[in-house]
Write a protein that holds these residues in place. Structure first.
Motif, PDB file in Angstrom:
ATOM      1  N   PRO A  29       5.195 151.598  42.648  1.00 35.73           N
ATOM      2  CA  PRO A  29       5.824 152.192  43.841  1.00 35.73           C
ATOM      3  C   PRO A  29       6.516 151.138  44.688  1.00 35.73           C
ATOM      4  O   PRO A  29       6.196 149.937  44.607  1.00 35.73           O
ATOM      5  CB  PRO A  29       4.639 152.822  44.583  1.00 35.73           C
ATOM      6  CG  PRO A  29       3.432 152.124  44.060  1.00 35.73           C
ATOM      7  CD  PRO A  29       3.730 151.765  42.648  1.00 35.73           C
ATOM      8  N   PRO A  32       6.330 150.518  51.454  1.00 32.50           N
ATOM      9  CA  PRO A  32       6.427 151.505  52.538  1.00 32.50           C
ATOM     10  C   PRO A  32       7.440 151.053  53.593  1.00 32.50           C
ATOM     11  O   PRO A  32       7.551 149.859  53.896  1.00 32.50           O
ATOM     12  CB  PRO A  32       5.008 151.544  53.114  1.00 32.50           C
ATOM     13  CG  PRO A  32       4.130 151.077  51.996  1.00 32.50           C
ATOM     14  CD  PRO A  32       4.945 150.043  51.278  1.00 32.50           C
ATOM     15  N   THR A  33       8.163 152.002  54.139  1.00 30.99           N
ATOM     16  CA  THR A  33       9.130 151.720  55.198  1.00 30.99           C
ATOM     17  C   THR A  33       8.652 152.361  56.494  1.00 30.99           C
ATOM     18  O   THR A  33       7.696 153.119  56.520  1.00 30.99           O
ATOM     19  CB  THR A  33      10.507 152.278  54.834  1.00 30.99           C
ATOM     20  OG1 THR A  33      10.417 153.709  54.676  1.00 30.99           O
ATOM     21  CG2 THR A  33      11.035 151.667  53.546  1.00 30.99           C
ATOM     22  N   VAL A  52       5.628 157.007  50.761  1.00 31.15           N
ATOM     23  CA  VAL A  52       6.447 156.456  49.674  1.00 31.15           C
ATOM     24  C   VAL A  52       6.664 157.512  48.604  1.00 31.15           C
ATOM     25  O   VAL A  52       5.726 158.218  48.213  1.00 31.15           O
ATOM     26  CB  VAL A  52       5.765 155.211  49.063  1.00 31.15           C
ATOM     27  CG1 VAL A  52       6.484 154.753  47.802  1.00 31.15           C
ATOM     28  CG2 VAL A  52       5.716 154.084  50.081  1.00 31.15           C
ATOM     29  N   SER A  54       7.668 158.181  44.664  1.00 31.90           N
ATOM     30  CA  SER A  54       7.544 157.396  43.438  1.00 31.90           C
ATOM     31  C   SER A  54       7.572 158.327  42.246  1.00 31.90           C
ATOM     32  O   SER A  54       7.253 159.515  42.344  1.00 31.90           O
ATOM     33  CB  SER A  54       6.226 156.607  43.467  1.00 31.90           C
ATOM     34  OG  SER A  54       5.980 155.965  42.231  1.00 31.90           O
ATOM     35  N   TYR A  61      -2.981 154.085  49.958  1.00 29.46           N
ATOM     36  CA  TYR A  61      -2.288 153.011  50.662  1.00 29.46           C
ATOM     37  C   TYR A  61      -3.318 151.984  51.118  1.00 29.46           C
ATOM     38  O   TYR A  61      -4.429 152.340  51.532  1.00 29.46           O
ATOM     39  CB  TYR A  61      -1.529 153.551  51.876  1.00 29.46           C
ATOM     40  CG  TYR A  61      -0.379 154.460  51.526  1.00 29.46           C
ATOM     41  CD1 TYR A  61       0.875 153.943  51.220  1.00 29.46           C
ATOM     42  CD2 TYR A  61      -0.551 155.844  51.499  1.00 29.46           C
ATOM     43  CE1 TYR A  61       1.936 154.778  50.895  1.00 29.46           C
ATOM     44  CE2 TYR A  61       0.502 156.685  51.179  1.00 29.46           C
ATOM     45  CZ  TYR A  61       1.744 156.147  50.871  1.00 29.46           C
ATOM     46  OH  TYR A  61       2.785 156.977  50.553  1.00 29.46           O
ATOM     47  N   HIS A  78      -0.561 158.781  55.977  1.00 28.58           N
ATOM     48  CA  HIS A  78       0.417 157.733  56.263  1.00 28.58           C
ATOM     49  C   HIS A  78       0.125 157.104  57.620  1.00 28.58           C
ATOM     50  O   HIS A  78       1.020 156.773  58.379  1.00 28.58           O
ATOM     51  CB  HIS A  78       1.858 158.254  56.166  1.00 28.58           C
ATOM     52  CG  HIS A  78       2.179 159.415  57.053  1.00 28.58           C
ATOM     53  ND1 HIS A  78       2.918 159.282  58.202  1.00 28.58           N
ATOM     54  CD2 HIS A  78       1.873 160.727  56.948  1.00 28.58           C
ATOM     55  CE1 HIS A  78       3.054 160.462  58.770  1.00 28.58           C
ATOM     56  NE2 HIS A  78       2.432 161.352  58.031  1.00 28.58           N
ATOM     57  N   SER A 108       4.937 145.947  52.690  1.00 32.13           N
ATOM     58  CA  SER A 108       5.987 146.318  53.632  1.00 32.13           C
ATOM     59  C   SER A 108       6.384 145.102  54.468  1.00 32.13           C
ATOM     60  O   SER A 108       5.775 144.027  54.375  1.00 32.13           O
ATOM     61  CB  SER A 108       5.464 147.410  54.562  1.00 32.13           C
ATOM     62  OG  SER A 108       4.448 146.875  55.422  1.00 32.13           O
TER      63      SER A 108
END
Length: 323
Positions: A29, A32-33, A52, A54, A61, A78, A108
């Motif tokens: 993957p 993360p943004t 994310v 994928s 996470y 998240h 990230s």
């Protein structure tokens, strides 16, 4: 229809021909943004990121404080609360995604949060949030707002609960939020609690009960606002210039999908700090004047779902936007 290759100029973007297949690889993957970190008290920080997408299912996470993993949450989440911290301290956090095959993606970008000073012998909790209200936003989101709490020192954060489960935190100066990732045609109950630097928590504010709309989400309030499209000519070629206001949602919108002439064209992904006010992007549209294009845009929300499309604009190379 002429196919146009859309690529980010100022953005780190995924570029490709319209209709190209995506997500058919065996890579781990991505990073993360939209990662943010905000102090929840003198000893805790709330970390949030965008879900994310994928080719493989995201199983979880991992949240890191510096180089040390401090939280491991399921792929459906998240956000995470990192506790046991020191007051008046700067902390650095990153997040990594792990897919169902156990592959761990890259970290990230780093985000920083500073915990406030501890307050000695503070045993006074904030007052309950007042006048809590809410409204549905299509079938997958709700907007909540409340009157501010008071405290003998200061309110550091507000915790939002869905039933008995804490789902988010916002800073003490914020009295509204948008909750996304809900199910269509479902009934929910939300409450808000205030927290101070000493981790004293207020009683629940009044419960807000909302039922999301059934069926597909028109999501009009998740669409980019004030969408504009024009053209300009440079070095013998024409370019389409887009600008819009990002939708107001919890978290940061870092990805947008552009539809050109009724077909998906490309995704724009911000690699740095994504704009929270007006955003803009330009792409090459060929050398011929008088060519008409229809264009609209939508955002990928922090919960990983797509928001609604903006209004559609029609532009003609060598001309200006048509309302």
């Amino acid at each position: 229809m002429r196919r146009v290759l859309l690529c980010g100029v100022l953005l780190v973007a995924s570029c490709g021909w319209a209709g190209a297949d995506e997500g058919e690889d065996d890579r781990p993957p991505g990073a993360p943004t939209g990662v943010t970190a905000e102090a929840g008290s003198a000893t805790s920080v709330h970390v949030m990121w965008n879900t994310v997408t994928s080719a493989a299912r995201i199983a979880g996470y991992e949240v890191y404080r510096g180089h040390r993993k401090v939280e491991d949450v399921p792929g459906s989440a998240h956000m995470a609360d990192v506790t046991g911290l020191r007051a008046s301290t700067v902390y650095v956090f990153t997040v990594r995604a792990r897919d169902a095959e156990g592959r761990l993606g890259p970290g990230s970008r780093e985000v920083r949060a500073t915990t406030p000073a501890a307050v000695a012998a503070d045993r006074s909790a904030p007052t309950r949030p007042g006048r809590t209200t809410g409204r549905t936003v299509g079938s997958r989101a709700v907007q909540l707002s409340w009157s501010p709490s008071t405290d003998n020192r200061a309110v550091v954060s507000y915790d939002v609960y869905q039933g008995s489960v804490k789902i988010h935190s916002v800073g003490g100066g914020q009295t509204a939020t948008v909750v996304t990732g809900l199910r269509p045609g479902s009934r929910y109950a939300f409450t808000v609690r205030a927290r101070d630097a000493a981790d004293n928590v207020s009683p629940d504010g009044a419960a807000v009960r909302l039922t999301t709309a059934p069926g597909a989400d028109d999501g009009r309030d998740t669409a980019p606002g004030d969408f504009r499209a024009t053209t300009h000519r440079a070095d013998g070629a024409y370019y389409v210039d887009l600008s819009w206001i990002p939708p107001r949602v919890d978290g940061v919108v870092t990805e947008y999908g552009i539809e050109l002439d009724g077909r998906p064209a490309t995704s724009l992904v911000w690699g740095g700090t994504a704009p929270r006010e007006r955003a803009s992007h330009s792409f090459y549209a060929g050398r011929d004047s008088g060519v008409e294009h229809r264009v609209r845009i939508r955002a990928r929300l922090p919960d990983g779902t797509w928001g609604a499309f903006s209004v559609e604009r029609t532009v003609t190379t060598g001309d200006t936007v048509r309302p």
